[in-house]
Design a protein around this motif. Structure first.
Motif, PDB file in Angstrom:
ATOM      1  N   SER A  56      15.019   4.450  16.636  1.00 29.01           N
ATOM      2  CA  SER A  56      16.021   4.893  15.670  1.00 29.01           C
ATOM      3  C   SER A  56      15.976   4.100  14.374  1.00 29.01           C
ATOM      4  O   SER A  56      16.711   4.396  13.434  1.00 29.01           O
ATOM      5  CB  SER A  56      17.419   4.769  16.293  1.00 29.01           C
ATOM      6  OG  SER A  56      17.683   3.413  16.624  1.00 29.01           O
ATOM      7  N   VAL A  57      15.123   3.084  14.320  1.00 28.67           N
ATOM      8  CA  VAL A  57      15.056   2.220  13.143  1.00 28.67           C
ATOM      9  C   VAL A  57      13.900   2.647  12.245  1.00 28.67           C
ATOM     10  O   VAL A  57      12.790   2.890  12.712  1.00 28.67           O
ATOM     11  CB  VAL A  57      14.864   0.745  13.571  1.00 28.67           C
ATOM     12  CG1 VAL A  57      14.724  -0.147  12.348  1.00 28.67           C
ATOM     13  CG2 VAL A  57      16.028   0.293  14.442  1.00 28.67           C
ATOM     14  N   THR A  58      14.182   2.749  10.941  1.00 30.57           N
ATOM     15  CA  THR A  58      13.117   3.059   9.992  1.00 30.57           C
ATOM     16  C   THR A  58      12.255   1.820   9.797  1.00 30.57           C
ATOM     17  O   THR A  58      12.722   0.792   9.296  1.00 30.57           O
ATOM     18  CB  THR A  58      13.698   3.485   8.629  1.00 30.57           C
ATOM     19  OG1 THR A  58      14.511   4.638   8.817  1.00 30.57           O
ATOM     20  CG2 THR A  58      12.576   3.803   7.648  1.00 30.57           C
ATOM     21  N   ARG A  59      11.011   1.913  10.201  1.00 33.65           N
ATOM     22  CA  ARG A  59      10.125   0.760  10.112  1.00 33.65           C
ATOM     23  C   ARG A  59       9.607   0.591   8.684  1.00 33.65           C
ATOM     24  O   ARG A  59       9.352   1.575   7.985  1.00 33.65           O
ATOM     25  CB  ARG A  59       8.953   0.912  11.086  1.00 33.65           C
ATOM     26  CG  ARG A  59       9.410   0.884  12.534  1.00 33.65           C
ATOM     27  CD  ARG A  59       8.266   0.986  13.515  1.00 33.65           C
ATOM     28  NE  ARG A  59       8.772   0.923  14.877  1.00 33.65           N
ATOM     29  CZ  ARG A  59       9.040  -0.208  15.523  1.00 33.65           C
ATOM     30  NH1 ARG A  59       8.827  -1.356  14.918  1.00 33.65           N
ATOM     31  NH2 ARG A  59       9.513  -0.191  16.736  1.00 33.65           N
ATOM     32  N   PRO A  60       9.459  -0.638   8.234  1.00 37.00           N
ATOM     33  CA  PRO A  60       9.023  -0.867   6.848  1.00 37.00           C
ATOM     34  C   PRO A  60       7.534  -0.584   6.655  1.00 37.00           C
ATOM     35  O   PRO A  60       6.779  -0.482   7.621  1.00 37.00           O
ATOM     36  CB  PRO A  60       9.320  -2.346   6.636  1.00 37.00           C
ATOM     37  CG  PRO A  60       9.194  -2.946   8.007  1.00 37.00           C
ATOM     38  CD  PRO A  60       9.709  -1.902   8.950  1.00 37.00           C
ATOM     39  N   ARG A  61       7.155  -0.464   5.419  1.00 36.53           N
ATOM     40  CA  ARG A  61       5.748  -0.312   5.048  1.00 36.53           C
ATOM     41  C   ARG A  61       5.023  -1.628   5.331  1.00 36.53           C
ATOM     42  O   ARG A  61       5.528  -2.697   5.016  1.00 36.53           O
ATOM     43  CB  ARG A  61       5.650   0.038   3.562  1.00 36.53           C
ATOM     44  CG  ARG A  61       4.252   0.079   2.977  1.00 36.53           C
ATOM     45  CD  ARG A  61       4.389   0.289   1.470  1.00 36.53           C
ATOM     46  NE  ARG A  61       3.134   0.176   0.741  1.00 36.53           N
ATOM     47  CZ  ARG A  61       2.409   1.218   0.344  1.00 36.53           C
ATOM     48  NH1 ARG A  61       2.815   2.441   0.638  1.00 36.53           N
ATOM     49  NH2 ARG A  61       1.309   1.052  -0.343  1.00 36.53           N
ATOM     50  N   SER A  62       3.856  -1.534   5.921  1.00 36.08           N
ATOM     51  CA  SER A  62       3.092  -2.745   6.215  1.00 36.08           C
ATOM     52  C   SER A  62       2.637  -3.418   4.927  1.00 36.08           C
ATOM     53  O   SER A  62       2.149  -2.753   4.002  1.00 36.08           O
ATOM     54  CB  SER A  62       1.864  -2.413   7.064  1.00 36.08           C
ATOM     55  OG  SER A  62       1.020  -3.532   7.170  1.00 36.08           O
ATOM     56  N   PRO A  63       2.767  -4.733   4.829  1.00 32.57           N
ATOM     57  CA  PRO A  63       2.308  -5.446   3.625  1.00 32.57           C
ATOM     58  C   PRO A  63       0.799  -5.384   3.433  1.00 32.57           C
ATOM     59  O   PRO A  63       0.294  -5.673   2.345  1.00 32.57           O
ATOM     60  CB  PRO A  63       2.783  -6.884   3.870  1.00 32.57           C
ATOM     61  CG  PRO A  63       2.902  -6.997   5.358  1.00 32.57           C
ATOM     62  CD  PRO A  63       3.350  -5.645   5.830  1.00 32.57           C
TER      63      PRO A  63
ATOM     64  N   ASP B 190      -6.187   6.803  -1.377  1.00 30.93           N
ATOM     65  CA  ASP B 190      -5.390   7.727  -0.574  1.00 30.93           C
ATOM     66  C   ASP B 190      -5.180   7.144   0.815  1.00 30.93           C
ATOM     67  O   ASP B 190      -6.069   7.193   1.662  1.00 30.93           O
ATOM     68  CB  ASP B 190      -6.072   9.088  -0.491  1.00 30.93           C
ATOM     69  CG  ASP B 190      -5.282  10.086   0.352  1.00 30.93           C
ATOM     70  OD1 ASP B 190      -4.103   9.789   0.656  1.00 30.93           O
ATOM     71  OD2 ASP B 190      -5.832  11.142   0.713  1.00 30.93           O
ATOM     72  N   ILE B 191      -3.981   6.603   1.049  1.00 32.17           N
ATOM     73  CA  ILE B 191      -3.680   6.012   2.358  1.00 32.17           C
ATOM     74  C   ILE B 191      -2.643   6.836   3.111  1.00 32.17           C
ATOM     75  O   ILE B 191      -2.110   6.384   4.124  1.00 32.17           O
ATOM     76  CB  ILE B 191      -3.196   4.552   2.213  1.00 32.17           C
ATOM     77  CG1 ILE B 191      -1.926   4.487   1.367  1.00 32.17           C
ATOM     78  CG2 ILE B 191      -4.295   3.684   1.619  1.00 32.17           C
ATOM     79  CD1 ILE B 191      -1.315   3.084   1.321  1.00 32.17           C
ATOM     80  N   THR B 192      -2.378   8.029   2.626  1.00 31.46           N
ATOM     81  CA  THR B 192      -1.394   8.881   3.296  1.00 31.46           C
ATOM     82  C   THR B 192      -1.839   9.174   4.732  1.00 31.46           C
ATOM     83  O   THR B 192      -3.016   9.380   5.008  1.00 31.46           O
ATOM     84  CB  THR B 192      -1.211  10.219   2.555  1.00 31.46           C
ATOM     85  OG1 THR B 192      -2.484  10.869   2.440  1.00 31.46           O
ATOM     86  CG2 THR B 192      -0.632   9.993   1.173  1.00 31.46           C
ATOM     87  N   GLY B 193      -0.878   9.162   5.624  1.00 30.70           N
ATOM     88  CA  GLY B 193      -1.168   9.464   7.019  1.00 30.70           C
ATOM     89  C   GLY B 193      -1.635   8.284   7.837  1.00 30.70           C
ATOM     90  O   GLY B 193      -1.760   8.394   9.059  1.00 30.70           O
ATOM     91  N   LEU B 194      -1.886   7.150   7.198  1.00 29.55           N
ATOM     92  CA  LEU B 194      -2.315   5.967   7.937  1.00 29.55           C
ATOM     93  C   LEU B 194      -1.099   5.246   8.516  1.00 29.55           C
ATOM     94  O   LEU B 194       0.036   5.456   8.069  1.00 29.55           O
ATOM     95  CB  LEU B 194      -3.121   5.047   7.020  1.00 29.55           C
ATOM     96  CG  LEU B 194      -4.426   5.653   6.478  1.00 29.55           C
ATOM     97  CD1 LEU B 194      -5.179   4.628   5.650  1.00 29.55           C
ATOM     98  CD2 LEU B 194      -5.304   6.164   7.607  1.00 29.55           C
ATOM     99  N   PRO B 195      -1.297   4.387   9.493  1.00 27.84           N
ATOM    100  CA  PRO B 195      -0.158   3.740  10.155  1.00 27.84           C
ATOM    101  C   PRO B 195       0.683   2.883   9.215  1.00 27.84           C
ATOM    102  O   PRO B 195       0.151   2.102   8.425  1.00 27.84           O
ATOM    103  CB  PRO B 195      -0.835   2.852  11.216  1.00 27.84           C
ATOM    104  CG  PRO B 195      -2.176   3.462  11.438  1.00 27.84           C
ATOM    105  CD  PRO B 195      -2.579   4.026  10.117  1.00 27.84           C
ATOM    106  N   CYS B 196       1.994   3.076   9.288  1.00 20.40           N
ATOM    107  CA  CYS B 196       2.957   2.205   8.602  1.00 20.40           C
ATOM    108  C   CYS B 196       2.820   2.207   7.085  1.00 20.40           C
ATOM    109  O   CYS B 196       2.950   1.170   6.438  1.00 20.40           O
ATOM    110  CB  CYS B 196       2.853   0.780   9.126  1.00 20.40           C
ATOM    111  SG  CYS B 196       3.045   0.664  10.906  1.00 20.40           S
ATOM    112  N   VAL B 197       2.542   3.372   6.517  1.00 15.85           N
ATOM    113  CA  VAL B 197       2.486   3.529   5.068  1.00 15.85           C
ATOM    114  C   VAL B 197       3.880   3.844   4.519  1.00 15.85           C
ATOM    115  O   VAL B 197       4.275   3.362   3.458  1.00 15.85           O
ATOM    116  CB  VAL B 197       1.498   4.639   4.675  1.00 15.85           C
ATOM    117  CG1 VAL B 197       1.629   4.981   3.192  1.00 15.85           C
ATOM    118  CG2 VAL B 197       0.070   4.206   4.997  1.00 15.85           C
ATOM    119  N   GLU B 198       4.610   4.684   5.255  1.00 16.68           N
ATOM    120  CA  GLU B 198       5.957   5.066   4.823  1.00 16.68           C
ATOM    121  C   GLU B 198       6.962   3.977   5.182  1.00 16.68           C
ATOM    122  O   GLU B 198       6.680   3.048   5.923  1.00 16.68           O
ATOM    123  CB  GLU B 198       6.357   6.385   5.490  1.00 16.68           C
ATOM    124  CG  GLU B 198       5.356   7.512   5.280  1.00 16.68           C
ATOM    125  CD  GLU B 198       5.178   7.877   3.829  1.00 16.68           C
ATOM    126  OE1 GLU B 198       6.157   7.704   3.052  1.00 16.68           O
ATOM    127  OE2 GLU B 198       4.080   8.319   3.454  1.00 16.68           O
ATOM    128  N   GLY B 199       8.167   4.106   4.651  1.00 13.11           N
ATOM    129  CA  GLY B 199       9.228   3.154   4.967  1.00 13.11           C
ATOM    130  C   GLY B 199       9.485   2.192   3.833  1.00 13.11           C
ATOM    131  O   GLY B 199       8.739   2.135   2.850  1.00 13.11           O
TER     132      GLY B 199
END
Length: 331
Positions: A301-308, A265-274
């Motif tokens: 305004s830019v949607t940041r990607p999910r961190s690798p 469960d990594i929801t809510g952690l930095p840079c998970v979405e995108g």
């Protein structure tokens, strides 16, 4: 592309002088999976002017056959170390080894080694002798640190013989991602609960093995412990894509796993979405990719990607978790 990391100004020990350096390794001691009973010992020494001193540590894992499968020393510098940049810095997989090679050049050349070599020399003996109570040689010219830390093996030996010592179980897994970065996940379980979930990524020992040019300067370092590591700009970005430090990501997953006992469960952690960029550092930067507009300096305004980092972590987490469930260490 402009090398944007030079502004950090670390000094001569951070220049491109690999061919002039003494050889040492930053790689994990084992490959694949290691599991067993876990012991940890530490001490402080050389304290002065109100600081408790350097912190020496030793981790030891005994496998299910009672053999020592993993033994690693490390040291963290004192809080008032004479070089400010290296105060409270882990020595093993950071720029400190480069600093030592440069700053102590006369001594290093005379003995042909840095601190990491002294650690490994004793660790290799421990794995060979399989007896923490045995006597161990130190390298000629071994640092004052190793002379203090060698006694930690006796502390671990005493813990193992103490029937009242709290039992802990270790699960570690390493994987070579194939482009100059090795993932390393270490999980410690106590009374059926995860008490540590530490993820790190370690760069290859030599620049030739690191595919992505912007990452070559971080050879022989880990992303977590490096004092200067910053993700390069990935393809299509003219700025940092995630605005989060790897160390903070690792600390966040450790905290969440210990609280929830859920490794996935990594929801809510930095840079998970995108958008999922997949593997990022397995190929050189594509200069022909259209860059994100720099008209907005903060790119809100830019949607940041999910961190690798998250894909890498979850891959190793599944392997480790499956082994833990198989052993009945966790439910």
């Amino acid at each position: 592309m402009t090398d944007k990391t030079r502004w950090l100004g670390l000094g001569p020990w951070h220049e491109d002088n690999e061919s002039e350096l003494i050889d040492w390794t930053a790689q994990p001691q084992y490959k694949g999976l290691v599991k067993g009973d876990y012991y940890h010992a530490e001490l402080r020494y050389s304290g002065r002017w109100g600081d408790p001193g350097h912190k020496g540590e030793l981790d030891v894992v005994f496998d299910d056959d009672g053999k020592i499968a993993f033994a690693e020393f490390n040291e963290t510098t004192m809080g008032n170390y004479y070089v400010r940049h290296f105060q409270n810095v882990s020595k093993r997989r950071t720029e400190f080894q480069f600093f030592q090679d440069f700053h102590d050049k006369r001594r290093s050349v005379a003995y042909g080694r840095v601190l990491a070599n002294g650690f490994k020399y004793v660790e290799d003996q421990i794995l060979e002798k399989q007896d923490l109570d045995a006597d161990y040689d130190l390298l000629t010219g071994a640092s004052f640190s190793m002379k203090n830390m060698i006694g930690l093996k006796d502390d671990v030996s005493a813990q193992r013989k103490d029937s009242n010592h709290k039992k802990q179980r270790y699960y570690g897994y390493t994987e070579d991602y194939g482009y100059g970065i090795n993932g390393w996940l270490q999980v410690v379980v106590e009374d059926g609960k995860i008490v540590r979930c530490f993820y790190d990524e370690i760069f290859a020992d030599h620049t030739k093995d690191i595919v992505y040019d912007d990452l070559k300067q971080f050879y022989r370092q880990s992303k977590y412990f490096s004092t200067t590591y910053e993700d390069p700009f990935p393809s299509g970005w003219d700025r940092h894509a995630w605005l989060v430090c790897f160390k903070d990501q690792s600390d966040a997953i450790n905290k969440k796993v210990c609280e929830t006992q859920d490794m996935f469960d990594i929801t809510g952690l930095p840079c998970v979405e995108g958008p999922d960029m997949g593997v990022v550092w397995d190929k050189p930067h594509k200069d022909d990719v259209a860059l994100v507009s720099n008209s907005d300096a903060t790119a809100r305004s830019v949607t940041r990607p999910r961190s690798p980092v998250w894909n890498n972590y979850l891959r190793l987490a599944k392997i480790v978790h499956d082994e833990m469930v198989k052993d009945g260490a966790v439910k």
